[in-house]
Design a protein around this motif. Structure first.
Motif, PDB file in Angstrom:
ATOM      1  N   LYS A   5      16.683 -19.518  -1.396  1.00 17.53           N
ATOM      2  CA  LYS A   5      16.529 -19.089  -2.480  1.00 17.53           C
ATOM      3  C   LYS A   5      18.055 -18.737  -3.114  1.00 17.53           C
ATOM      4  O   LYS A   5      17.905 -18.145  -4.305  1.00 17.53           O
ATOM      5  N   VAL A 194      14.214 -15.960 -16.577  1.00 20.08           N
ATOM      6  CA  VAL A 194      14.392 -16.622 -15.122  1.00 20.08           C
ATOM      7  C   VAL A 194      13.718 -18.276 -15.416  1.00 20.08           C
ATOM      8  O   VAL A 194      12.522 -18.389 -15.841  1.00 20.08           O
ATOM      9  N   HIS A 195      14.401 -19.235 -14.716  1.00 16.81           N
ATOM     10  CA  HIS A 195      13.960 -20.326 -14.424  1.00 16.81           C
ATOM     11  C   HIS A 195      13.681 -21.042 -13.407  1.00 16.81           C
ATOM     12  O   HIS A 195      14.467 -20.924 -12.517  1.00 16.81           O
ATOM     13  N   ALA A 196      12.564 -21.543 -13.143  1.00 17.38           N
ATOM     14  CA  ALA A 196      12.082 -22.183 -11.864  1.00 17.38           C
ATOM     15  C   ALA A 196      12.444 -23.730 -12.099  1.00 17.38           C
ATOM     16  O   ALA A 196      12.034 -24.376 -13.139  1.00 17.38           O
ATOM     17  N   GLN A 233      17.769 -15.580  -8.929  1.00 14.58           N
ATOM     18  CA  GLN A 233      16.878 -14.420  -9.186  1.00 14.58           C
ATOM     19  C   GLN A 233      16.679 -13.449  -8.046  1.00 14.58           C
ATOM     20  O   GLN A 233      16.589 -12.260  -8.078  1.00 14.58           O
ATOM     21  N   GLU A 256      15.417 -19.678  -8.023  1.00 12.79           N
ATOM     22  CA  GLU A 256      15.103 -19.584  -9.347  1.00 12.79           C
ATOM     23  C   GLU A 256      16.544 -18.978 -10.104  1.00 12.79           C
ATOM     24  O   GLU A 256      17.104 -18.275  -9.605  1.00 12.79           O
ATOM     25  N   LYS A 258      18.417 -16.827 -12.841  1.00  9.26           N
ATOM     26  CA  LYS A 258      18.390 -15.864 -13.800  1.00  9.26           C
ATOM     27  C   LYS A 258      19.510 -15.591 -14.514  1.00  9.26           C
ATOM     28  O   LYS A 258      20.520 -15.849 -14.252  1.00  9.26           O
TER      29      LYS A 258
END
Length: 275
Positions: A5, A194-196, A233, A256, A258
């Motif tokens: 992550k 936030v971008h996945a 994130q 992700e 941020k």
């Protein structure tokens, strides 16, 4: 050790970019280009060229040729006049994106149209293996400021994906013969997003690059203007970028991104995701 992550961030400050002032052209090079060479900054995945150009009124790049690259321009201000050997002639204004799959070879010119300077980013990407020598193709798309406001707006996507139309003009992202997605965003003060990342191949980490547009004016010195804070994130934003700054991103499989506008005006940026 990096978790799945996490996002490893390596800033690329505006003053570290290649820079040239030719009078008619003021340009910055994120990667090696023309007379600027830096073996540490040749490319990032499929992303080979990221130039931020300002071209004086009624001047520009005369007719020249390209082959085997995917080349696209993102217009920030002013009007860009485009002509090419495929018979395309048009004037592109803010929000426009034009994509050329150069394939076996094309010739084109790009100039500032009218009495205003044109400010745009020119981006080159390497094609997918086996697709560099296809038939040349040309596409245009347009994205309003509202379509990019406080969201990651997809403006370029792989030509073999279901996200694109192969029509010359259409809604949605422009098709590119590369494993690259590009997003554009305008973020208001105090807003965080936030971008996945798009699901990719089963690799532990992927490459991405973020560039903050030098929107408030030409500046060859230390970066100033608006401020964007970025990070994973899961860990929170950690690095601050000003206009003209960028960062290499090594993205964990489940990470992700941020971003947060901690300045007083609107931040404009581009995000490139290379699978």
């Amino acid at each position: 050790m990096s978790s799945s992550k996490s996002i490893e961030i390596v800033p690329r400050r505006s003053t570290e970019r290649g820079h040239a002032d030719h009078g008619w052209l003021k340009t910055f090079h994120t990667f090696s280009f023309a007379n600027y060479h830096d073996s540490e900054h040749e490319s990032s995945g499929a992303l080979r060229v990221l130039n931020e150009d300002r071209v004086a009124p009624r001047t520009g790049f005369g007719t020249h040729s390209h082959r085997e690259y995917e080349i696209f321009s993102y217009v920030i201000s002013g009007e860009l006049e485009h002509q090419d050997s495929m018979g395309n002639t048009e004037v592109l204004s803010r929000g426009a994106l034009q994509m050329t799959s150069t394939g076996t070879g094309i010739s084109h010119s790009e100039k500032a149209h009218g009495s205003q300077e044109v400010h745009f980013c020119q981006i080159w990407a390497s094609p997918r293996p086996g697709e560099g020598k296809g038939k040349p193709a040309y596409f245009t798309r347009h994205f309003t400021d509202e379509e990019k406001r406080n969201q990651f707006r997809l403006i370029v996507a792989p030509s073999d994906s279901s996200e694109v139309s192969l029509s010359r003009e259409a809604e949605g992202p422009a098709p590119i013969r590369s494993q690259l997605r590009a997003y554009a965003s305008l973020v208001d003060p105090g807003v965080s997003l936030v971008h996945a990342f798009h699901p990719g191949q089963s690799v532990e980490r992927r490459r991405a690059y973020i560039h903050v547009v030098q929107k408030s004016g030409y500046n060859p010195g230390n970066a100033k203007g608006e401020t964007l804070r970025i990070g994973a994130q899961a860990e929170g934003p950690m690095i601050e970028l000003r206009e003209g700054d960028g960062s290499y991103l090594s993205v964990g499989k489940d990470a992700e991104l941020k971003v947060e506008n901690v300045g007083e005006g609107v931040v404009e940026f581009l995000l490139f995701d290379m699978e």
